[in-house]
Design an enzyme around this catalytic site. Structure first.
Site, PDB file in Angstrom:
ATOM      1  N   ASP A  13       0.811  -1.222   0.000  1.00 34.74           N
ATOM      2  CA  ASP A  13       0.000   0.000   0.000  1.00 34.74           C
ATOM      3  C   ASP A  13       0.843   1.270   0.000  1.00 34.74           C
ATOM      4  OD1 ASP A  13      -2.194  -1.669   0.110  1.00 34.74           O
ATOM      5  OD2 ASP A  13      -2.272  -1.630   2.304  1.00 34.74           O
ATOM      6  N   LYS A  16       1.781   2.200  -5.128  1.00 33.85           N
ATOM      7  CA  LYS A  16       2.306   1.656  -6.397  1.00 33.85           C
ATOM      8  C   LYS A  16       1.376   1.968  -7.566  1.00 33.85           C
ATOM      9  CE  LYS A  16       2.337  -2.403  -4.372  1.00 33.85           C
ATOM     10  NZ  LYS A  16       2.078  -2.021  -2.966  1.00 33.85           N
ATOM     11  N   ASN A  38      -5.304 -10.047  -3.731  1.00 27.33           N
ATOM     12  CA  ASN A  38      -4.970  -9.502  -2.401  1.00 27.33           C
ATOM     13  C   ASN A  38      -4.514  -8.053  -2.554  1.00 27.33           C
ATOM     14  OD1 ASN A  38      -2.719 -10.471  -3.773  1.00 27.33           O
ATOM     15  ND2 ASN A  38      -1.671 -11.251  -1.965  1.00 27.33           N
ATOM     16  N   GLY A  40      -4.567  -4.166  -3.812  1.00 27.24           N
ATOM     17  CA  GLY A  40      -5.554  -3.119  -4.116  1.00 27.24           C
ATOM     18  C   GLY A  40      -4.755  -1.895  -4.498  1.00 27.24           C
ATOM     19  N   HIS A  41      -4.722  -1.573  -5.767  1.00 30.00           N
ATOM     20  CA  HIS A  41      -3.917  -0.457  -6.267  1.00 30.00           C
ATOM     21  C   HIS A  41      -4.845   0.685  -6.676  1.00 30.00           C
ATOM     22  CE1 HIS A  41      -0.286  -3.290  -7.248  1.00 30.00           C
ATOM     23  NE2 HIS A  41      -0.684  -3.333  -6.001  1.00 30.00           N
ATOM     24  N   THR A  42      -4.688   1.823  -5.991  1.00 26.57           N
ATOM     25  CA  THR A  42      -5.621   2.930  -6.187  1.00 26.57           C
ATOM     26  C   THR A  42      -5.070   3.970  -7.161  1.00 26.57           C
ATOM     27  OG1 THR A  42      -6.133   2.613  -3.856  1.00 26.57           O
ATOM     28  CG2 THR A  42      -7.089   4.562  -4.911  1.00 26.57           C
ATOM     29  N   GLN A 224       1.949  -5.993  -3.253  1.00 25.25           N
ATOM     30  CA  GLN A 224       2.391  -6.127  -1.868  1.00 25.25           C
ATOM     31  C   GLN A 224       3.683  -5.319  -1.664  1.00 25.25           C
ATOM     32  OE1 GLN A 224       1.370  -9.466  -3.469  1.00 25.25           O
ATOM     33  NE2 GLN A 224      -0.531  -8.464  -2.966  1.00 25.25           N
ATOM     34  N   THR A 239       2.964 -12.675   2.528  1.00 22.30           N
ATOM     35  CA  THR A 239       2.109 -13.252   1.498  1.00 22.30           C
ATOM     36  C   THR A 239       2.842 -14.469   0.922  1.00 22.30           C
ATOM     37  OG1 THR A 239       0.693 -12.754  -0.387  1.00 22.30           O
ATOM     38  CG2 THR A 239       2.905 -11.761  -0.416  1.00 22.30           C
TER      39      THR A 239
HETATM   40  P1  GDP Z   1      -0.766   0.381  -3.546  1.00 23.47           P
HETATM   41  O1  GDP Z   1      -1.357  -0.890  -3.078  1.00 23.47           O
HETATM   42  O2  GDP Z   1       0.718   0.444  -3.318  1.00 23.47           O
HETATM   43  O3  GDP Z   1      -1.128   0.745  -4.960  1.00 23.47           O
HETATM   44  O4  GDP Z   1      -1.380   1.522  -2.609  1.00 23.47           O
HETATM   45  P2  GDP Z   1      -2.940   1.662  -2.201  1.00 23.47           P
HETATM   46  O5  GDP Z   1      -3.694   2.170  -3.358  1.00 23.47           O
HETATM   47  O6  GDP Z   1      -3.418   0.431  -1.535  1.00 23.47           O
HETATM   48  O7  GDP Z   1      -2.827   2.723  -1.032  1.00 23.47           O
HETATM   49  C1  GDP Z   1      -2.322   3.994  -1.236  1.00 23.47           C
HETATM   50  C2  GDP Z   1      -3.401   5.005  -0.836  1.00 23.47           C
HETATM   51  O8  GDP Z   1      -2.830   6.291  -0.712  1.00 23.47           O
HETATM   52  C3  GDP Z   1      -4.480   5.155  -1.876  1.00 23.47           C
HETATM   53  O9  GDP Z   1      -5.671   5.515  -1.249  1.00 23.47           O
HETATM   54  C4  GDP Z   1      -3.970   6.307  -2.744  1.00 23.47           C
HETATM   55  O10 GDP Z   1      -5.020   6.990  -3.417  1.00 23.47           O
HETATM   56  C5  GDP Z   1      -3.347   7.175  -1.704  1.00 23.47           C
HETATM   57  N1  GDP Z   1      -2.172   7.955  -2.125  1.00 23.47           N
HETATM   58  C6  GDP Z   1      -1.200   7.633  -3.009  1.00 23.47           C
HETATM   59  N2  GDP Z   1      -0.248   8.576  -3.023  1.00 23.47           N
HETATM   60  C7  GDP Z   1      -0.617   9.521  -2.122  1.00 23.47           C
HETATM   61  C8  GDP Z   1      -0.027  10.727  -1.657  1.00 23.47           C
HETATM   62  O11 GDP Z   1       1.056  11.133  -2.039  1.00 23.47           O
HETATM   63  N3  GDP Z   1      -0.736  11.428  -0.700  1.00 23.47           N
HETATM   64  C9  GDP Z   1      -1.925  11.025  -0.216  1.00 23.47           C
HETATM   65  N4  GDP Z   1      -2.523  11.742   0.716  1.00 23.47           N
HETATM   66  N5  GDP Z   1      -2.496   9.871  -0.633  1.00 23.47           N
HETATM   67  C10 GDP Z   1      -1.848   9.135  -1.563  1.00 23.47           C
HETATM   68  P1  IMO Z   2      -0.923  -4.128  -2.284  1.00 20.78           P
HETATM   69  O1  IMO Z   2      -0.467  -4.661  -3.619  1.00 20.78           O
HETATM   70  C1  IMO Z   2      -1.006  -4.602   2.039  1.00 20.78           C
HETATM   71  C2  IMO Z   2      -1.125  -8.702   3.584  1.00 20.78           C
HETATM   72  C3  IMO Z   2      -2.386  -9.155   4.285  1.00 20.78           C
HETATM   73  C4  IMO Z   2      -1.800 -10.152   5.263  1.00 20.78           C
HETATM   74  C5  IMO Z   2      -0.688 -10.810   4.463  1.00 20.78           C
HETATM   75  C6  IMO Z   2      -1.083 -12.124   3.806  1.00 20.78           C
HETATM   76  O2  IMO Z   2      -2.210  -3.410  -2.331  1.00 20.78           O
HETATM   77  O3  IMO Z   2       0.182  -3.359  -1.632  1.00 20.78           O
HETATM   78  P2  IMO Z   2      -2.612 -12.780   1.728  1.00 20.78           P
HETATM   79  O4  IMO Z   2      -4.022 -12.436   1.406  1.00 20.78           O
HETATM   80  O5  IMO Z   2      -1.617 -12.332   0.707  1.00 20.78           O
HETATM   81  O6  IMO Z   2      -2.437 -14.213   2.080  1.00 20.78           O
HETATM   82  O7  IMO Z   2      -2.291 -11.964   3.070  1.00 20.78           O
HETATM   83  O8  IMO Z   2      -0.329  -9.867   3.480  1.00 20.78           O
HETATM   84  N1  IMO Z   2      -1.329  -8.174   2.222  1.00 20.78           N
HETATM   85  C7  IMO Z   2      -1.247  -6.871   1.905  1.00 20.78           C
HETATM   86  N2  IMO Z   2      -1.048  -5.791   2.681  1.00 20.78           N
HETATM   87  N3  IMO Z   2      -1.103  -4.475   0.699  1.00 20.78           N
HETATM   88  C8  IMO Z   2      -1.262  -5.544  -0.090  1.00 20.78           C
HETATM   89  O9  IMO Z   2      -1.227  -5.466  -1.439  1.00 20.78           O
HETATM   90  C9  IMO Z   2      -1.383  -6.818   0.496  1.00 20.78           C
HETATM   91  N4  IMO Z   2      -1.581  -8.067   0.028  1.00 20.78           N
HETATM   92  C10 IMO Z   2      -1.530  -8.882   1.082  1.00 20.78           C
HETATM   93  O10 IMO Z   2      -3.029  -8.080   4.945  1.00 20.78           O
HETATM   94  O11 IMO Z   2      -1.209  -9.476   6.346  1.00 20.78           O
HETATM   95 MG    MG Z   3      -2.888  -1.555  -1.813  1.00 22.30          MG
END
Ligand code: GDP
Ligand code: IMO
Ligand code: MG
Length: 423
Positions: A13, A16, A38, A40-42, A224, A239
């Site tokens: 998170d 990415k 697993n 979640g890329h926003t 991840q 993971t």
């Molecule tokens: P990923 O899994 O690495 O793609 O990251 P996620 O999408 O799970 O989580 C990142 C969160 O932070 C999302 O809600 C994005 O919209 C948000 N985000 C990304 N970059 C920034 C930033 O520079 N500032 C803020 N406030 N939010 C951000």
């Molecule tokens: P992105 O790509 C954050 C964590 C789960 C748990 C562990 C194992 O959005 O960064 P799994 O379902 O893979 O067997 O879970 O890994 N986990 C993540 N945490 N971001 C993720 O993906 C994750 N994918 C798995 O919360 O602790």
């Molecule tokens: Mg994520």
């Protein structure tokens, strides 16, 4: 033309999805190499937010190839829901999305095994996303898996039902109560398989050889983060795939010597969702503020993310394992308004000051040692240029660059595509 990698350096998170979307215009191909739903890329642009789980984050750009590589595990039900959601944006899936025949499928029973295994562990559960990731990779390495290419064989339903039966025995072995209707789950799965067939199945390594010969540029998108890597993460709270750079070679079939830049992405602080050790975790107002301002809730499960200060010991380790060439610091705006900002530079461990990750990060004797920095209060989201960054933030950045000996080339100051400062 070489392959660049983009990887999370913490527990996932890091942002990415946002950065892959920002960088896509420079590449011809975006490829996911491991993990599955697993993730979640926003992505945020034009005041809209999209969360991608299996589809690479280049999908909203025209004339790009988005490839789901052999190292990914695919749940057809989730993938179809994702496709339905993005169709409104005029994305032409048949032209822009390809799936490796060698990618493994997540069956409904994989999800049930995940649930049963977690339930049986009680308070020691991994905190899995319950998407069936672990059991699917277990079948892959156990040589029992069901691959996308199997769907092209006439006997695929027989293969499916043999595996499903085996899984059902395993589920009853766990002896826990689960509330489910397998027939409902299977109906949904078979419907999704019909739709999956509309996407182009490819021998993705061959396709990537061809693209490399044609000098096309490729960006591999990690899921991840490095501390969730099956080998180098905080095992067993990890993971089930290699989230680190080497995973791109096995998950796509690109050779190590074809890799050019390795972009390492990290938050200006740290978060973790799920169970497992987290030495710099905060339980005070600072942590609460990170969670609130950063809106730290899982993009896949909605669970609150645990928050803490930046851990330089762990970050150095991740940079080393991945061979990071360029760094990107995310969510810097979230720390605006903190009177002080801390970085963990060492651990105190069994009476010693150390700068490496001990074998077991859950050892209760681990105590982070912090260096304190003055905070900054400016609203970074308004900035257009990295020259405008506040002085105290520049000191924070300079310290990290010096310690890691890697340039920070992007400072992200908001979730939107546009809120990205290049240095
Ligand atoms: P990923 O899994 O690495 O793609 O990251 P996620 O999408 O799970 O989580 C990142 C969160 O932070 C999302 O809600 C994005 O919209 C948000 N985000 C990304 N970059 C920034 C930033 O520079 N500032 C803020 N406030 N939010 C951000
Ligand atoms: P992105 O790509 C954050 C964590 C789960 C748990 C562990 C194992 O959005 O960064 P799994 O379902 O893979 O067997 O879970 O890994 N986990 C993540 N945490 N971001 C993720 O993906 C994750 N994918 C798995 O919360 O602790
Ligand atoms: Mg994520």
């Amino acid at each position: 033309m070489a392959v660049d990698l983009l990887l999370g350096l913490q527990w996932g998170d890091e942002g990415k999805g946002k950065i892959v979307d920002v960088l896509t215009s420079k590449y011809d191909v975006i490829a996911r190499f491991q993990g599955g739903p697993n993730a979640g890329h926003t992505l945020v642009f034009n005041d809209k937010k999209y969360v991608l789980h299996t589809i690479p984050s280049g999908i909203f750009h025209e004339n790009k190839i988005n490839l789901i590589g052999n190292g990914v595990v695919i749940d057809p039900v989730i993938l179809n829901k994702e496709i339905e959601k993005i169709k409104g944006e005029g994305v032409n899936i048949s032209k822009s999305l390809f799936i490796s025949r060698k990618a493994h499928l997540i069956l409904p029973t994989h999800r049930l095994i995940d649930a049963a295994s977690e339930k049986s562990k009680g308070k020691n559960k991994i905190g899995s996303t319950l998407k069936g990731i672990g059991p699917t990779y277990m079948d892959k390495t156990g040589r029992n898996g069901f691959r996308v290419g199997d769907l092209e064989n006439d006997n695929w339903e027989k293969k499916y039902s043999e595996l499903s039966k085996k899984h059902q025995q395993l589920i009853s072995f766990y002896n826990v109560e689960l509330d489910f209707s397998l027939s409902e789950l299977e109906n949904e799965f078979f419907e999704a398989i019909k739709k999956l067939r509309k996407i182009k199945f490819v021998d993705s390594e061959d396709l990537l050889f061809k693209y490399q010969d044609e000098n096309k540029s490729i960006l591999a998108e990690g899921a991840q983060g490095s501390l969730l890597d099956i080998d180098f993460g905080t095992y067993p709270f990890v993971t089930s795939s290699n989230t680190t750079a080497a995973g791109a070679c096995t998950g796509l079939g690109v050779s190590p010597n074809s890799i050019n830049d390795v972009f390492g992405i990290f938050k200006a602080y740290t978060t973790r969702v799920g169970s497992g050790p987290f030495p710099t975790e905060l339980f005070d107002n600072y942590g609460e503020k990170m969670s609130k301002v950063g809106n730290e809730f899982g993009a896949t499960t909605g669970r609150p993310r645990r928050c803490g200060w930046l851990d330089l010991v762990a970050l150095k380790y991740a940079c080393r394992i991945n061979g990071v060439t360029k760094l990107m610091m995310m969510k810097t705006d979230v720390l605006s308004g903190f009177d002080k900002v801390l970085i963990c530079t060492n651990y105190k461990y069994r009476g010693l000051i150390i700068d490496n990750l001990p074998y077991d990060l859950s050892d209760e004797s681990i105590e982070p040692i912090y260096q304190e920095f003055n905070g900054w209060s400016e609203d970074l989201r308004k900035l257009k240029n990295s020259d405008e960054l506040p002085e105290n933030l520049n000191k924070y950045i300079d310290f990290l660059e010096k310690e890691l000996n890697i340039p920070i080339v992007i400072v992200s100051v908001g979730p939107d595509r546009k809120e990205t400062l290049f240095r």
